[in-house]
Design an enzyme around this catalytic site. Structure first.
Site, PDB file in Angstrom:
ATOM      1  N   GLY A   1       0.806  -1.221   0.000  1.00 25.46           N
ATOM      2  CA  GLY A   1       0.000   0.000   0.000  1.00 25.46           C
ATOM      3  C   GLY A   1       0.839   1.270   0.000  1.00 25.46           C
ATOM      4  N   THR A   2       1.890   1.295   0.793  1.00 24.16           N
ATOM      5  CA  THR A   2       2.699   2.510   0.909  1.00 24.16           C
ATOM      6  C   THR A   2       3.327   2.864  -0.435  1.00 24.16           C
ATOM      7  OG1 THR A   2       3.147   2.009   3.227  1.00 24.16           O
ATOM      8  CG2 THR A   2       4.650   3.555   2.145  1.00 24.16           C
TER       9      THR A   2
ATOM     10  N   ASN B   1      -8.910   3.662   8.001  1.00 23.61           N
ATOM     11  CA  ASN B   1      -8.316   2.563   8.764  1.00 23.61           C
ATOM     12  C   ASN B   1      -8.473   2.696  10.275  1.00 23.61           C
ATOM     13  OD1 ASN B   1      -6.430   4.710   7.822  1.00 23.61           O
ATOM     14  ND2 ASN B   1      -5.099   3.824   9.378  1.00 23.61           N
TER      15      ASN B   1
ATOM     16  N   GLN C   1      -7.815  -0.722   3.011  1.00 25.89           N
ATOM     17  CA  GLN C   1      -8.706  -1.329   4.009  1.00 25.89           C
ATOM     18  C   GLN C   1      -9.977  -1.889   3.364  1.00 25.89           C
ATOM     19  OE1 GLN C   1      -8.031  -1.965   7.151  1.00 25.89           O
ATOM     20  NE2 GLN C   1      -6.122  -0.819   7.290  1.00 25.89           N
TER      21      GLN C   1
ATOM     22  N   THR D   1      12.963  -6.912  -9.601  1.00 29.61           N
ATOM     23  CA  THR D   1      12.544  -8.285  -9.924  1.00 29.61           C
ATOM     24  C   THR D   1      11.245  -8.635  -9.194  1.00 29.61           C
ATOM     25  OG1 THR D   1      14.841  -8.893 -10.223  1.00 29.61           O
ATOM     26  CG2 THR D   1      13.288 -10.715  -9.892  1.00 29.61           C
TER      27      THR D   1
ATOM     28  N   CYS E   1       1.995   3.600  17.773  1.00 29.50           N
ATOM     29  CA  CYS E   1       2.198   3.315  19.187  1.00 29.50           C
ATOM     30  C   CYS E   1       3.641   2.882  19.398  1.00 29.50           C
ATOM     31  CB  CYS E   1       1.244   2.200  19.582  1.00 29.50           C
ATOM     32  SG  CYS E   1       1.450   1.631  21.248  1.00 29.50           S
TER      33      CYS E   1
HETATM   34  C1  LIG Z   1      -5.427   2.943   4.585  1.00 29.63           C
HETATM   35  C2  LIG Z   1      -4.033   2.414   4.489  1.00 29.63           C
HETATM   36  N1  LIG Z   1      -3.234   2.833   3.493  1.00 29.63           N
HETATM   37  C3  LIG Z   1      -1.985   2.381   3.330  1.00 29.63           C
HETATM   38  C4  LIG Z   1      -1.438   1.470   4.212  1.00 29.63           C
HETATM   39  C5  LIG Z   1      -0.034   0.989   4.010  1.00 29.63           C
HETATM   40  O1  LIG Z   1      -0.028  -0.305   3.443  1.00 29.63           O
HETATM   41  P1  LIG Z   1       1.263  -1.239   3.562  1.00 29.63           P
HETATM   42  O2  LIG Z   1       1.361  -1.683   4.966  1.00 29.63           O
HETATM   43  O3  LIG Z   1       0.974  -2.374   2.613  1.00 29.63           O
HETATM   44  O4  LIG Z   1       2.429  -0.441   3.103  1.00 29.63           O
HETATM   45  C6  LIG Z   1      -2.210   1.024   5.290  1.00 29.63           C
HETATM   46  C7  LIG Z   1      -1.641   0.103   6.297  1.00 29.63           C
HETATM   47  O5  LIG Z   1      -1.937   0.175   7.476  1.00 29.63           O
HETATM   48  C8  LIG Z   1      -3.549   1.497   5.420  1.00 29.63           C
HETATM   49  O6  LIG Z   1      -4.339   1.107   6.423  1.00 29.63           O
END
Ligand SMILES: Cc1ncc(COP(=O)(O)O)c(C=O)c1O
Length: 384
Positions: A71-72, A151, A179, A237, A324
């Site tokens: 996600g990031t 989230n 999410q 890769t 946290c």
């Molecule tokens: C809404 C949301 N976006 C992005 C992320 C980041 O995803 P990842 O952990 O796969 O990098 C999260 C992870 O907690 C998330 O809840």
């Protein structure tokens, strides 16, 4: 006594079938998918079959799926690359005050590089208003990035309405569906979504794999610089066993399974709230009771840290906030946006988030433990 995991918005356990798939592909598909001999061709075949399964899950075409590390990376890629690619058309971006850090931090970076970011406020339910959105939209807006499901409090943003408004506007529409992906039906075409981020570890798949959906017809250079993988859209890769395991998790997560979970989580939420009310616990829900997997609860007068620690000692894992670290809990920017920086909710709330493996018995034990803890703390505080 067995431990109970109720922090599924943070991550989820991999399902055994998904682990089996990953192990199998680690043995059989370890070749480099970019190579032309049989080992590479086999890995590529597995990867492309997986891409097809994943593309279908959001009504996308196979070539619109770019595998990433999660996600990031998907959020960073969509936001930063769109901004730099389109800066000749304007430098204005719209988002919400309650996005994940994976969206907010790239936006802070862009603000440092001359872009202007509008953060839409949210109401006490964690929702934005379409009128605010319409008022914020300008001719020089080049990107709108608004999450599908929050989230921390589980609020659901009006993605369809935003897509409808943007379909006749130059701005590209990105949504962080990290999410929502495991729970909600998603149709990128019906909702006019240009880019969408997901992550496998939130849907009982492995960590460090995800995808960015990027609509055919829009383009920008790879965010990660290097080789020509993913048809030059993401260097590095490919993690074929991770991709295959992600596809397996997606395959298991049929529409019927998602629907069953939404209903089950809604029942869990109602049961918890009803039991707390019946036992005269002084609490409130932060947000709405809906069909998402997140329930954020405020226990009046009990610090997040104390509640979280007591539950942990009783074998129940819940979240104490967005970040946290040992002994200290960062104030949640989401609760701050919903209730203001002075609200006691910010330091007295916990997040419970359900997952595929949670049972009615888990919920009963959570309820029993929360009631015991709140009553014990009330006695210590001399309120009884
Ligand atoms: C809404 C949301 N976006 C992005 C992320 C980041 O995803 P990842 O952990 O796969 O990098 C999260 C992870 O907690 C998330 O809840």
């Amino acid at each position: 006594m067995s431990e109970i995991y109720l922090d599924n918005a943070a991550t989820t356990p991999m399902t055994p079938v998904v682990i089996d798939e990953m192990t199998k592909q680690m043995k059989e598909s370890w070749g480099n998918a970019s190579t032309g001999y049989s080992f590479g061709r086999h890995a590529k075949l597995v990867m492309e079959d997986s891409r097809h399964v994943i593309a279908q899950s959001i009504n996308a075409a196979d070539n619109e799926i770019i595998f990433t590390s999660g996600g990031t990376e998907s959020d960073n890629t969509a936001i930063i690359q769109t901004a730099f690619k389109r800066q000749n058309l304007g430098k204005h971006i719209i988002t919400t005050a309650v996005e994940h850090e994976a969206v907010l931090k790239p936006l802070h970076f862009l603000a440092d590089h001359g872009f202007e970011v509008t953060y839409l406020p949210v109401d006490e339910n964690g929702n934005i208003s379409i009128d605010d959105f319409k008022a914020a939209l300008r001719d020089d807006t080049i990107l709108v990035t608004i999450m599908m499901e929050n989230n921390e409090v589980g609020s659901q943003m009006p993605i369809h309405e935003i897509g409808e408004i943007l379909k006749d506007h130059q701005a590209w529409f990105h949504t962080d569906a990290v999410q929502a992906y495991g729970l909600m039906p998603i149709d990128v075409k019906a909702d006019h979504i240009d880019m969408l981020s997901t992550s496998a570890h939130k849907i009982n798949g492995p960590k460090m794999i995800g995808f960015l959906y990027r609509r055919d017809g829009i383009s920008f250079p790879s965010f990660i610089k290097g080789g020509d993988q993913e048809t030059k859209r993401r260097a590095g890769t490919e993690n074929v066993p991770g991709i295959a395991a992600f596809a397996k998790a997606v395959e298991l997560n049929t529409s019927a399974v998602k629907k069953e979970r939404r209903n089950r989580y809604y029942d869990f939420k109602q049961k918890i709230v009803r039991a707390l009310e019946e036992n005269n616990i002084d609490f409130a829900v932060n947000g709405l009771i809906n069909q998402t997997h997140v329930l954020n609860l405020w226990f009046k007068g009990i610090s997040t840290y104390v509640m979280q620690t007591d539950l942990d000692l009783a074998g129940i894992a819940v979240s104490g906030g967005s970040a946290c670290t040992a002994g200290s809990i960062e104030p949640s920017h989401v609760l701050t946006a919903m209730f203001g920086a002075d609200s006691p909710r910010i330091s007295e709330s916990i997040r419970v988030s359900f997952g595929a493996l949670n049972t009615e018995q888990d919920i009963d034990r959570l309820i029993k433990t929360v009631i015991k803890t709140t009553q014990k703390l009330k006695q210590i505080n001399g309120e009884d």
